[in-house]
Write a protein that holds these residues in place. Structure first.
Motif, PDB file in Angstrom:
ATOM      1  N   SER A  40       2.304   1.397   5.186  1.00  0.00           N
ATOM      2  CA  SER A  40       1.986   2.412   4.681  1.00  0.00           C
ATOM      3  C   SER A  40       0.443   3.485   4.934  1.00  0.00           C
ATOM      4  CB  SER A  40       1.271   3.028   3.308  1.00  0.00           C
ATOM      5  OG  SER A  40       1.074   1.736   2.296  1.00  0.00           O
ATOM      6  N   GLN A  41      -0.702   2.705   5.488  1.00  0.00           N
ATOM      7  CA  GLN A  41      -1.985   2.726   5.674  1.00  0.00           C
ATOM      8  C   GLN A  41      -2.010   3.278   7.434  1.00  0.00           C
ATOM      9  OE1 GLN A  41      -3.787  -0.913   5.492  1.00  0.00           O
ATOM     10  NE2 GLN A  41      -3.934  -1.492   2.901  1.00  0.00           N
ATOM     11  N   PRO A  42      -2.733   4.032   7.347  1.00  0.00           N
ATOM     12  CA  PRO A  42      -2.764   4.820   8.359  1.00  0.00           C
ATOM     13  C   PRO A  42      -3.876   4.034   9.477  1.00  0.00           C
ATOM     14  CG  PRO A  42      -4.639   5.330   7.074  1.00  0.00           C
ATOM     15  CD  PRO A  42      -3.811   5.238   6.083  1.00  0.00           C
ATOM     16  N   GLN A  43      -2.867   4.161  11.160  1.00  0.00           N
ATOM     17  CA  GLN A  43      -3.336   3.138  11.728  1.00  0.00           C
ATOM     18  C   GLN A  43      -5.407   3.479  12.453  1.00  0.00           C
ATOM     19  OE1 GLN A  43      -2.350   0.276  13.056  1.00  0.00           O
ATOM     20  NE2 GLN A  43      -0.289   0.898  11.059  1.00  0.00           N
ATOM     21  N   MET A  44      -6.142   2.682  12.315  1.00  0.00           N
ATOM     22  CA  MET A  44      -7.119   2.943  13.059  1.00  0.00           C
ATOM     23  C   MET A  44      -7.240   3.021  15.387  1.00  0.00           C
ATOM     24  SD  MET A  44     -10.670   0.268  12.915  1.00  0.00           S
ATOM     25  CE  MET A  44     -10.288   0.760  11.047  1.00  0.00           C
ATOM     26  N   GLU A  45      -7.868   4.605  14.636  1.00  0.00           N
ATOM     27  CA  GLU A  45      -7.729   5.513  16.148  1.00  0.00           C
ATOM     28  C   GLU A  45      -9.010   4.743  16.821  1.00  0.00           C
ATOM     29  OE1 GLU A  45      -8.030   9.251  16.670  1.00  0.00           O
ATOM     30  OE2 GLU A  45      -6.732   9.952  15.043  1.00  0.00           O
ATOM     31  N   ARG A  68     -16.350  -5.788  30.364  1.00  0.00           N
ATOM     32  CA  ARG A  68     -15.516  -5.652  30.171  1.00  0.00           C
ATOM     33  C   ARG A  68     -15.024  -4.340  29.813  1.00  0.00           C
ATOM     34  NH1 ARG A  68     -13.436  -8.798  26.074  1.00  0.00           N
ATOM     35  NH2 ARG A  68     -14.714  -9.138  24.911  1.00  0.00           N
ATOM     36  N   ALA A  69     -13.918  -3.592  29.174  1.00  0.00           N
ATOM     37  CA  ALA A  69     -13.486  -3.203  28.324  1.00  0.00           C
ATOM     38  C   ALA A  69     -12.257  -3.398  26.918  1.00  0.00           C
ATOM     39  CB  ALA A  69     -12.311  -2.223  28.915  1.00  0.00           C
ATOM     40  N   VAL A  70     -13.044  -2.757  25.792  1.00  0.00           N
ATOM     41  CA  VAL A  70     -12.909  -3.862  25.042  1.00  0.00           C
ATOM     42  C   VAL A  70     -12.338  -2.240  24.510  1.00  0.00           C
ATOM     43  CG1 VAL A  70     -13.892  -5.582  24.724  1.00  0.00           C
ATOM     44  CG2 VAL A  70     -14.586  -3.762  23.427  1.00  0.00           C
ATOM     45  N   ALA A  71     -11.485  -2.672  23.179  1.00  0.00           N
ATOM     46  CA  ALA A  71     -10.974  -1.102  21.826  1.00  0.00           C
ATOM     47  C   ALA A  71     -11.811  -1.869  20.862  1.00  0.00           C
ATOM     48  CB  ALA A  71      -9.942  -1.367  21.379  1.00  0.00           C
ATOM     49  N   TRP A  72     -12.407   0.098  20.594  1.00  0.00           N
ATOM     50  CA  TRP A  72     -13.245   0.037  19.531  1.00  0.00           C
ATOM     51  C   TRP A  72     -13.786   1.194  18.529  1.00  0.00           C
ATOM     52  CZ3 TRP A  72     -17.897  -2.967  20.068  1.00  0.00           C
ATOM     53  CH2 TRP A  72     -19.583  -2.956  18.963  1.00  0.00           C
ATOM     54  N   PRO A  73     -13.061   0.752  17.291  1.00  0.00           N
ATOM     55  CA  PRO A  73     -13.028   2.175  16.816  1.00  0.00           C
ATOM     56  C   PRO A  73     -13.373   3.350  16.903  1.00  0.00           C
ATOM     57  CG  PRO A  73     -13.849   0.411  15.465  1.00  0.00           C
ATOM     58  CD  PRO A  73     -14.570   0.110  16.511  1.00  0.00           C
TER      59      PRO A  73
END
Length: 274
Positions: A40-45, A68-73
């Motif tokens: 039910s919670q929106p996914q963090m982009e 290196r590449a990492v996912a960041w909010p």
């Protein structure tokens, strides 16, 4: 007797099965509830940005293996972060240089690296439109103790003025970019350096150049969290002694006209019309 013991055993076994089923059912319900809340919670982009893959020191060239590449909010992207490797490293033969030490997993930011192929010198530290100016310092310059590039200082000029020797604030909150030609912001300089290079606008550079040739410049270190805005002011001997400046006497304007009386020229005072 045996039948009684068998009956008790069966009862205990049945109770154990019931309790196990109840525990499994409660666990499944809890897992289902957590999954339902997460769904039910929106996914963090997020977006990929490049971070240091290892500890980097000042002056090191930055290669592809060093990041290196990492996912960041996406809503918390640091200003100046690199999300494209081609932007970070447009030419493998002309790497960027680390202008500040970076720890592993720390975002690589524009302010922390040089332009491609540019060495980690003083020019790489300058902001757009600013100039570097070196001030000669000694034990009388007001600077002592532990300093490092990125510290802020106020700059004062002391020299001869119309009312004798004066001290004047030239600029406040000027950034140091090098101590004795060393621009490493992670190196602390103990003692008094021979020179300090600061970052300043061209107009202030001209003012300080004139100040060094007509008097002496003194520096005062600004606190890390000090955001006080200082106006330009000056102090002379009277301020230190608490003596008021003499008031200028007002001289009344007098208008005259010359006239001749026989062979004598006479000055006659008349009302001023200006």
């Amino acid at each position: 007797m045996q039948l009684a013991v068998l009956g008790i055993g069966l009862a205990l076994a049945g109770f154990g099965v019931f309790m196990a089923q109840s525990y499994v059912s409660q666990t499944q319900d809890a897992i289902a509830a957590v999954n339902a809340r997460q769904a039910s919670q929106p996914q963090m982009e997020t977006t990929d940005i490049y971070v240091a893959a290892r500890n980097l020191r000042y002056g090191e060239p930055i290669r592809e293996a060093d990041v290196r590449a990492v996912a960041w909010p996406r809503h918390a992207l640091p200003q100046g972060a690199f999300s494209d490797l081609a932007t970070l490293m447009p030419d493998a033969t002309r790497p960027r240089i680390a202008l500040r030490a970076m720890e592993a997993n720390e975002p690589v930011l524009e302010i922390k690296v040089s332009r491609p192929g540019q060495p980690a010198g003083i020019a790489a530290q300058l902001s757009h439109g600013m100039r570097a100016f070196t001030i000669r310092v000694d034990s009388n310059s007001g600077i002592s103790g532990a300093l490092r590039p990125s510290d802020l200082v106020d700059i004062y000029w002391t020299g001869r003025g119309e009312q004798g020797e004066v001290t004047r604030l030239l600029s406040s909150g000027v950034r140091i970019i090098a101590l004795d030609e060393n621009a490493d912001q992670d190196r602390t300089f103990s003692g008094t350096p021979r020179s300090i290079t600061i970052e300043a606008a061209p107009e202030l550079v001209a003012t300080m150049a004139q100040g060094q040739s007509t008097g002496r410049l003194s520096l005062s270190v600004v606190g890390l969290d000090d955001t006080t805005a200082l106006g330009i002011f000056q102090v002379d001997r009277r301020n230190i002694l608490g003596v008021e400046a003499p008031r200028a006497e007002t001289v009344a304007e007098r208008c005259t006209v010359r006239t001749r009386r026989g062979s004598e020229v006479v000055m006659i005072e008349i009302p001023c019309t200006n």
